[in-house]
Scaffold this motif. Structure first.
Motif: not given
Length: 99
Positions: A1-20
């Motif tokens: 079972m995957n206990q952490v769900r990640f999503s990413t969003r690309e921006r010019d200077e960084y990648t946003l790594v969001y988790f739930e």
């Protein structure tokens, strides 16, 4: 079972790594696979989780230009940097709707 769900969003200077997550136990770190990012950019981490999970993620993303942690009250606080112009303690303005 995957206990952490990640999503990413690309921006010019960084990648946003969001988790739930629902519930996580420390042994989950043994098999956790955070998303790959472009190391030529920075990373902003966002999500509600235990401090040991944040420590693991900061270590994982160490090769990136910088790492910041999102605080909805003030923005993303840079906590590690390997690149001129991005200093520990600097704040990247991010609006909550961008997360």
């Amino acid at each position: 079972m995957n206990q952490v769900r990640f999503s990413t969003r690309e921006r010019d200077e960084y990648t946003l790594v969001y988790f739930e997550l629902d519930v996580i136990r420390p042994e989950a770190l043994k098999s956790l696979r955070p998303p790959k990012v472009n190391n030529a950019k920075g990373v902003v981490l966002s999500g509600r989780g235990p401090i040991w999970l944040y420590c693991y993620l900061v270590h994982n993303y160490h090769p990136t230009r910088f790492i910041a942690v999102y605080d909805p009250r003030i923005g993303a606080v840079i906590v590690e940097s390997h690149w001129p112009g991005y200093n520990v303690g600097d704040i990247i303005k991010i609006h909550e709707e961008e997360i």
